[in-house]
Design a protein around this motif. Structure first.
Motif, mmCIF file in Angstrom:
data_model
loop_
_atom_site.group_PDB
_atom_site.id
_atom_site.type_symbol
_atom_site.label_atom_id
_atom_site.label_comp_id
_atom_site.label_asym_id
_atom_site.label_seq_id
_atom_site.Cartn_x
_atom_site.Cartn_y
_atom_site.Cartn_z
ATOM 1 N N ASP A 1 5.610 5.336 -2.603
ATOM 2 C CA ASP A 1 5.084 3.606 -3.006
ATOM 3 C C ASP A 1 6.687 2.861 -2.019
ATOM 4 O O ASP A 1 7.145 3.415 -2.705
ATOM 5 N N ARG B 1 8.613 7.930 -5.334
ATOM 6 C CA ARG B 1 7.689 9.085 -4.827
ATOM 7 C C ARG B 1 7.599 10.007 -6.478
ATOM 8 O O ARG B 1 8.785 9.589 -7.094
ATOM 9 N N ALA C 1 0.275 0.504 -3.560
ATOM 10 C CA ALA C 1 1.597 1.052 -4.194
ATOM 11 C C ALA C 1 1.418 0.862 -5.029
ATOM 12 O O ALA C 1 1.181 -0.271 -6.270
ATOM 13 N N GLU C 2 2.387 1.516 -6.336
ATOM 14 C CA GLU C 2 2.879 1.814 -7.871
ATOM 15 C C GLU C 2 4.228 0.946 -7.316
ATOM 16 O O GLU C 2 4.923 1.593 -7.488
ATOM 17 N N ARG C 3 4.435 -0.635 -8.013
ATOM 18 C CA ARG C 3 5.462 -0.733 -7.665
ATOM 19 C C ARG C 3 5.470 -2.321 -8.145
ATOM 20 O O ARG C 3 4.490 -2.750 -8.669
ATOM 21 N N HIS D 1 0.912 -1.301 0.011
ATOM 22 C CA HIS D 1 0.109 -0.153 -0.140
ATOM 23 C C HIS D 1 1.249 1.132 -0.294
ATOM 24 O O HIS D 1 2.372 1.575 0.369
ATOM 25 N N LYS D 2 0.482 2.227 -0.467
ATOM 26 C CA LYS D 2 0.606 3.710 -0.164
ATOM 27 C C LYS D 2 0.886 3.887 0.904
ATOM 28 O O LYS D 2 0.262 3.160 1.952
#
Length: 323
Positions: free
Chosen positions: A177, A194, A216-218, A158-159
């Motif tokens: 993230d 970021r 999260a974007e990962r 999660h962010k």
């Protein structure tokens, strides 16, 4: 949480035979009043724990009492994975979980092995708090609540919203993230991105943290070792690096080189002292490294570094002038 504590209490009594309420409270990191309530709860549940009064008294279990324990919980299993460094467990807020997990591991050993293992453990000391010169290792304290929030966001994907105090800057809120956590020489770091750019945050500088519900974007998988090496390389090769020329006592050469980013050149002076061309992260880094060695090192160039060290030494000498 209480169920885990009750299990840990039983395991402590099984492994030590008899412990006072004060000793149990210290091991479980609770108050003696809480220990007494837990003892009462165990007795009510049929666990044969009894009190022995007197100077050497305490609480104990009836001889031969056995327990059937469930497996390790999530944090305990995670703590065992970082048990190679107890300080690593402390850095990530898993110290109590590690202690609880190790009690369960010891309890799972065959009785014939238990005493042998306990004796062997007394022969090993890993990462003591002081070195041979009695210098205490400095740990940067990070509240468990902050570490736990960061850890949850990392594992859940999660962010994370953090209130971060960067060096020489006012604290600011950032939404990042999270990618992973790294510990280096007892200092913890959060690797994150970021707005798509790589960022590295020191855990001790996070003042508040909040896990967000947004994913999260990962990438699904990550090579933390490689990611750390890449960021370390960028850190060493970026910023306001300075190159200095130094002569140093041979006995202190390794210490000086260990603080520098790189050794660009080296030759010996007529008196046998090495003359080194070194790169440091910035001017403050260079001044700090030379100041630690006092008269065992001399900055030959640039002139601003010589002047800075001279002014600092003069200020110290003035403060110790004879009154």
């Amino acid at each position: 949480m209480r169920a885990d504590r009750l299990v840990s209490l039983v395991l402590l009594l099984r492994q030590h035979g008899r412990l006072s309420a004060t000793a149990l409270a210290r091991e479980l990191e609770v108050s003696t009043r809480t220990v007494l309530r837990d003892i009462e709860a165990l007795s009510s549940a049929g666990v044969p724990v009894y009190a022995e009064r007197g100077r050497h008294g305490g609480f104990a279990l009836l001889p031969g009492f056995q327990t059937e324990l469930t497996g390790l919980n999530h944090d305990e299993a995670l703590a065992l994975l970082v048990a190679g460094s107890r300080r690593g467990a402390q850095t990530f807020g898993l110290g109590a979980a590690l202690a609880s997990a190790m009690r369960k591991v010891v309890d799972a050993l065959p009785e014939s092995y238990r005493a042998t293992a306990a004796g062997a453990a007394q022969r090993l000391l890993i990462d003591p708090e002081i070195d041979l010169l009695a210098r205490r290792l400095v740990d940067e304290e990070v509240p468990d609540t902050i570490v736990a929030e960061v850890r949850r966001a990392v594992f859940a994907g999660h962010k994370l919203r953090i209130h971060y105090a960067a060096v020489d800057q006012s604290p600011k809120w950032r939404t990042v993230d999270p990618i992973g956590l790294v510990t280096v020489r007892d200092q913890g770091y959060l690797l994150a991105t970021r707005s798509g750019a790589d960022r590295t945050y020191k855990l001790s500088r996070i003042l508040e943290a909040e896990e967000l519900a947004e994913p999260a974007e990962r990438p699904d998988r990550v090579d933390l070792d490689r990611a750390w090496q890449e960021r370390s390389t960028r850190f060493r090769t970026g910023g306001d690096q300075v190159t200095v020329l130094v002569r140093v006592n041979p006995a202190r050469r390794a210490e000086l080189v260990g603080t520098a980013l790189a050794v660009l050149a080296e030759e010996a002076d007529a008196d046998g002292w090495p003359r080194l061309e070194l790169t440091f992260q910035d001017s403050r880094h260079a001044e700090w490294a030379l100041w630690q060695l006092a008269t065992n090192a001399e900055a030959l160039a640039p002139q601003w570094l010589r002047s800075s060290l001279r002014d600092r030494a003069a200020a110290v000498a003035t403060s110790y002038a004879v009154i």
